[in-house]
Write a protein that holds these residues in place. Structure first.
Motif, PDB file in Angstrom:
ATOM      1  N   ASP A  99      -2.690 -21.699  52.255  1.00  0.00           N
ATOM      2  CA  ASP A  99      -1.965 -21.341  53.303  1.00  0.00           C
ATOM      3  C   ASP A  99      -0.001 -21.725  54.301  1.00  0.00           C
ATOM      4  OD1 ASP A  99      -4.376 -20.433  54.669  1.00  0.00           O
ATOM      5  OD2 ASP A  99      -4.991 -22.260  55.670  1.00  0.00           O
ATOM      6  N   VAL A 100      -0.024 -22.878  53.550  1.00  0.00           N
ATOM      7  CA  VAL A 100       1.500 -23.257  53.495  1.00  0.00           C
ATOM      8  C   VAL A 100       1.841 -22.370  52.445  1.00  0.00           C
ATOM      9  CG1 VAL A 100       2.940 -25.290  53.182  1.00  0.00           C
ATOM     10  CG2 VAL A 100       1.208 -25.269  54.478  1.00  0.00           C
ATOM     11  N   GLU A 101       1.707 -22.270  51.416  1.00  0.00           N
ATOM     12  CA  GLU A 101       2.894 -21.457  50.528  1.00  0.00           C
ATOM     13  C   GLU A 101       2.033 -20.097  50.463  1.00  0.00           C
ATOM     14  OE1 GLU A 101       1.574 -24.091  46.090  1.00  0.00           O
ATOM     15  OE2 GLU A 101      -0.092 -21.880  46.749  1.00  0.00           O
ATOM     16  N   ALA A 102       1.304 -19.464  51.445  1.00  0.00           N
ATOM     17  CA  ALA A 102       1.110 -18.215  51.420  1.00  0.00           C
ATOM     18  C   ALA A 102       2.283 -17.571  52.831  1.00  0.00           C
ATOM     19  CB  ALA A 102      -0.210 -17.797  52.535  1.00  0.00           C
ATOM     20  N   ILE A 103       2.588 -18.818  53.395  1.00  0.00           N
ATOM     21  CA  ILE A 103       4.113 -18.568  54.734  1.00  0.00           C
ATOM     22  C   ILE A 103       5.215 -19.014  54.289  1.00  0.00           C
ATOM     23  CG2 ILE A 103       3.335 -20.657  56.267  1.00  0.00           C
ATOM     24  CD1 ILE A 103       3.450 -19.488  59.132  1.00  0.00           C
ATOM     25  N   SER A 104       5.281 -19.878  53.292  1.00  0.00           N
ATOM     26  CA  SER A 104       6.470 -20.742  52.951  1.00  0.00           C
ATOM     27  C   SER A 104       7.353 -19.519  51.495  1.00  0.00           C
ATOM     28  CB  SER A 104       6.559 -22.400  52.515  1.00  0.00           C
ATOM     29  OG  SER A 104       5.444 -22.430  51.220  1.00  0.00           O
ATOM     30  N   GLY A 105       6.356 -19.142  51.386  1.00  0.00           N
ATOM     31  CA  GLY A 105       6.772 -18.736  49.100  1.00  0.00           C
ATOM     32  C   GLY A 105       6.949 -19.373  48.856  1.00  0.00           C
ATOM     33  N   HIS A 106       7.055 -21.030  48.340  1.00  0.00           N
ATOM     34  CA  HIS A 106       6.833 -21.985  47.763  1.00  0.00           C
ATOM     35  C   HIS A 106       5.877 -22.543  46.945  1.00  0.00           C
ATOM     36  CE1 HIS A 106      11.481 -22.392  48.150  1.00  0.00           C
ATOM     37  NE2 HIS A 106      10.991 -21.657  49.401  1.00  0.00           N
ATOM     38  N   HIS A 107       5.483 -22.624  45.712  1.00  0.00           N
ATOM     39  CA  HIS A 107       4.567 -23.353  45.481  1.00  0.00           C
ATOM     40  C   HIS A 107       4.169 -24.871  45.384  1.00  0.00           C
ATOM     41  CE1 HIS A 107       1.144 -24.353  42.794  1.00  0.00           C
ATOM     42  NE2 HIS A 107       2.057 -25.409  42.006  1.00  0.00           N
ATOM     43  N   PHE A 108       3.608 -25.641  45.673  1.00  0.00           N
ATOM     44  CA  PHE A 108       3.521 -26.875  46.244  1.00  0.00           C
ATOM     45  C   PHE A 108       2.596 -27.794  44.786  1.00  0.00           C
ATOM     46  CE2 PHE A 108       4.841 -25.345  49.806  1.00  0.00           C
ATOM     47  CZ  PHE A 108       5.335 -26.049  50.112  1.00  0.00           C
ATOM     48  N   ASN A 109       2.505 -28.592  44.491  1.00  0.00           N
ATOM     49  CA  ASN A 109       1.692 -29.549  43.304  1.00  0.00           C
ATOM     50  C   ASN A 109       1.297 -30.667  43.979  1.00  0.00           C
ATOM     51  OD1 ASN A 109       3.945 -30.955  42.734  1.00  0.00           O
ATOM     52  ND2 ASN A 109       4.423 -30.125  40.983  1.00  0.00           N
ATOM     53  N   SER A 110       1.766 -30.939  44.883  1.00  0.00           N
ATOM     54  CA  SER A 110       1.467 -32.259  45.416  1.00  0.00           C
ATOM     55  C   SER A 110       1.397 -32.331  46.973  1.00  0.00           C
ATOM     56  CB  SER A 110       2.071 -33.387  44.708  1.00  0.00           C
ATOM     57  OG  SER A 110       3.228 -32.959  44.932  1.00  0.00           O
ATOM     58  N   VAL A 111       0.767 -33.485  47.606  1.00  0.00           N
ATOM     59  CA  VAL A 111       0.821 -33.493  48.637  1.00  0.00           C
ATOM     60  C   VAL A 111       0.849 -35.082  49.353  1.00  0.00           C
ATOM     61  CG1 VAL A 111      -1.738 -33.190  49.548  1.00  0.00           C
ATOM     62  CG2 VAL A 111      -0.147 -32.936  51.355  1.00  0.00           C
ATOM     63  N   LEU A 112       1.707 -35.838  50.134  1.00  0.00           N
ATOM     64  CA  LEU A 112       1.416 -37.193  51.039  1.00  0.00           C
ATOM     65  C   LEU A 112       0.657 -37.298  52.525  1.00  0.00           C
ATOM     66  CD1 LEU A 112       1.795 -39.955  50.601  1.00  0.00           C
ATOM     67  CD2 LEU A 112       3.776 -39.763  51.386  1.00  0.00           C
ATOM     68  N   LEU A 113      -0.246 -37.634  52.526  1.00  0.00           N
ATOM     69  CA  LEU A 113      -1.360 -37.787  53.409  1.00  0.00           C
ATOM     70  C   LEU A 113      -0.896 -39.258  54.279  1.00  0.00           C
ATOM     71  CD1 LEU A 113      -3.435 -36.312  51.434  1.00  0.00           C
ATOM     72  CD2 LEU A 113      -4.113 -36.106  53.340  1.00  0.00           C
ATOM     73  N   ASN A 114      -1.037 -38.906  55.368  1.00  0.00           N
ATOM     74  CA  ASN A 114      -0.338 -39.944  56.598  1.00  0.00           C
ATOM     75  C   ASN A 114      -1.083 -40.204  57.484  1.00  0.00           C
ATOM     76  OD1 ASN A 114       2.482 -41.788  55.013  1.00  0.00           O
ATOM     77  ND2 ASN A 114       2.531 -39.708  55.153  1.00  0.00           N
ATOM     78  N   LEU A 115      -1.824 -41.513  57.597  1.00  0.00           N
ATOM     79  CA  LEU A 115      -3.064 -41.018  58.826  1.00  0.00           C
ATOM     80  C   LEU A 115      -2.059 -42.586  60.129  1.00  0.00           C
ATOM     81  CD1 LEU A 115      -4.943 -41.034  60.626  1.00  0.00           C
ATOM     82  CD2 LEU A 115      -6.288 -42.555  59.004  1.00  0.00           C
ATOM     83  N   TYR A 116      -1.481 -41.986  61.251  1.00  0.00           N
ATOM     84  CA  TYR A 116      -1.100 -42.865  62.127  1.00  0.00           C
ATOM     85  C   TYR A 116      -2.433 -43.144  62.515  1.00  0.00           C
ATOM     86  CZ  TYR A 116       3.652 -40.639  60.436  1.00  0.00           C
ATOM     87  OH  TYR A 116       4.541 -40.627  59.907  1.00  0.00           O
ATOM     88  N   ARG A 117      -2.848 -44.420  62.885  1.00  0.00           N
ATOM     89  CA  ARG A 117      -4.202 -44.640  63.699  1.00  0.00           C
ATOM     90  C   ARG A 117      -4.015 -44.207  65.571  1.00  0.00           C
ATOM     91  NH1 ARG A 117      -4.686 -49.460  59.858  1.00  0.00           N
ATOM     92  NH2 ARG A 117      -2.034 -49.251  60.167  1.00  0.00           N
ATOM     93  N   ASP A 118      -2.727 -45.153  66.074  1.00  0.00           N
ATOM     94  CA  ASP A 118      -2.495 -45.725  66.676  1.00  0.00           C
ATOM     95  C   ASP A 118      -0.964 -45.552  67.240  1.00  0.00           C
ATOM     96  OD1 ASP A 118      -2.238 -47.900  66.488  1.00  0.00           O
ATOM     97  OD2 ASP A 118      -3.601 -48.718  67.740  1.00  0.00           O
ATOM     98  N   GLU A 119      -0.625 -45.543  68.669  1.00  0.00           N
ATOM     99  CA  GLU A 119       0.495 -45.449  68.556  1.00  0.00           C
ATOM    100  C   GLU A 119       1.680 -46.859  68.303  1.00  0.00           C
ATOM    101  OE1 GLU A 119      -1.983 -48.300  71.491  1.00  0.00           O
ATOM    102  OE2 GLU A 119      -2.014 -46.681  70.932  1.00  0.00           O
ATOM    103  N   ASN A 120       0.626 -47.837  67.874  1.00  0.00           N
ATOM    104  CA  ASN A 120       1.781 -48.679  66.717  1.00  0.00           C
ATOM    105  C   ASN A 120       1.778 -48.182  65.418  1.00  0.00           C
ATOM    106  OD1 ASN A 120       1.622 -50.682  68.725  1.00  0.00           O
ATOM    107  ND2 ASN A 120      -0.510 -50.904  68.727  1.00  0.00           N
ATOM    108  N   ASP A 121       1.353 -46.779  64.937  1.00  0.00           N
ATOM    109  CA  ASP A 121       1.662 -46.581  63.421  1.00  0.00           C
ATOM    110  C   ASP A 121       3.058 -45.820  63.631  1.00  0.00           C
ATOM    111  OD1 ASP A 121      -0.079 -47.998  62.286  1.00  0.00           O
ATOM    112  OD2 ASP A 121      -1.660 -46.597  61.891  1.00  0.00           O
ATOM    113  N   SER A 122       4.092 -46.042  62.335  1.00  0.00           N
ATOM    114  CA  SER A 122       5.131 -45.460  62.461  1.00  0.00           C
ATOM    115  C   SER A 122       5.217 -44.991  60.992  1.00  0.00           C
ATOM    116  CB  SER A 122       6.121 -45.737  63.386  1.00  0.00           C
ATOM    117  OG  SER A 122       6.402 -47.159  62.728  1.00  0.00           O
ATOM    118  N   VAL A 123       6.597 -44.657  60.694  1.00  0.00           N
ATOM    119  CA  VAL A 123       7.555 -44.065  59.962  1.00  0.00           C
ATOM    120  C   VAL A 123       9.213 -43.985  60.094  1.00  0.00           C
ATOM    121  CG1 VAL A 123       7.700 -41.828  59.624  1.00  0.00           C
ATOM    122  CG2 VAL A 123       7.604 -43.217  57.559  1.00  0.00           C
TER     123      VAL A 123
END
Length: 208
Positions: A99-123
């Motif tokens: 779906d992301v490639e279809a709307i962006s027109g770009h090919h992606f070969n990887s994905v980083l997932l981040n889980l913010y468990r609650d209000e204390n999680d951040s980056v």
């Protein structure tokens, strides 16, 4: 402006975020609320989440969130002294990638997932500017679950105000062009109670 972002702006699919030295587009309703909730539940249960340590100013710290790395066969991904173990694509991740490639027109070969468990999680403040991403990487960021505030600040122009975008569940943020060279981004801790949020950042690693 990047031709892809210009096309989205013309079609109404992606709102252009006007910032100097950047090409950023935002689709608030990339997925419906129902679709986003289904993917959220699926990824919470299926993802190989890990708590990792990173190097910050020469010291080791636990990341204030959980992460997971998925992609095509190839090398693992490293940042801040951390090397992430690659996992093969799951059906759900492949659906979102398509779906992301279809709307962006770009090919992606990887994905980083981040889980913010609650209000204390951040980056903290950073840019996705690792050498293996190339000079002008395209980063597609899908948000699921709790709305969190995404902040942007210019590296060289302190006179520019920090920009904030509310990343709601089912939204897509596309960063392209020179964005990663000139801008940093962050998601701060919150004072109010927050439900879990999953962020998926699709990217293309050169040489894979």
């Amino acid at each position: 402006m990047n031709e892809t972002l210009d096309l989205f702006a013309a079609s109404g699919s992606l709102e252009s975020i006007p910032l100097p030295d950047a090409e950023i587009g935002f689709a608030r309703g990339f997925y419906t609320g129902e679709q986003a909730a289904q993917y959220m539940e699926q990824l919470l249960n299926e993802t190989a989440w890990r708590k990792e340590k990173i190097q910050v100013w020469g010291k080791e710290h636990w990341q204030p969130r959980l992460t997971a790395w998925y992609g095509d066969a190839g090398s693992n991904y490293s940042y801040s002294g951390l090397t992430l173990e690659r996992h093969p694509w799951t059906p759900a991740l492949l659906e979102i990638k398509h779906d992301v490639e279809a709307i962006s027109g770009h090919h992606f070969n990887s994905v980083l997932l981040n889980l913010y468990r609650d209000e204390n999680d951040s980056v903290g403040w950073h840019a996705d500017n690792e050498a293996e991403l190339g000079r002008n990487p395209v980063i597609a960021s899908v948000s699921l679950g709790q709305t969190r505030t995404f902040k942007l600040r210019h590296r060289n122009k302190p006179e520019l105000k920090t920009t904030s975008i509310q990343l709601n569940s089912g939204s897509l943020l596309l960063m392209a062009g020179s964005t990663q060279r000139f801008w940093q981004h962050a998601v701060d801790k919150e004072r109010q109670p927050m439900e879990p949020r999953i962020n998926l950042t699709f990217r293309h690693i050169a040489g894979w």
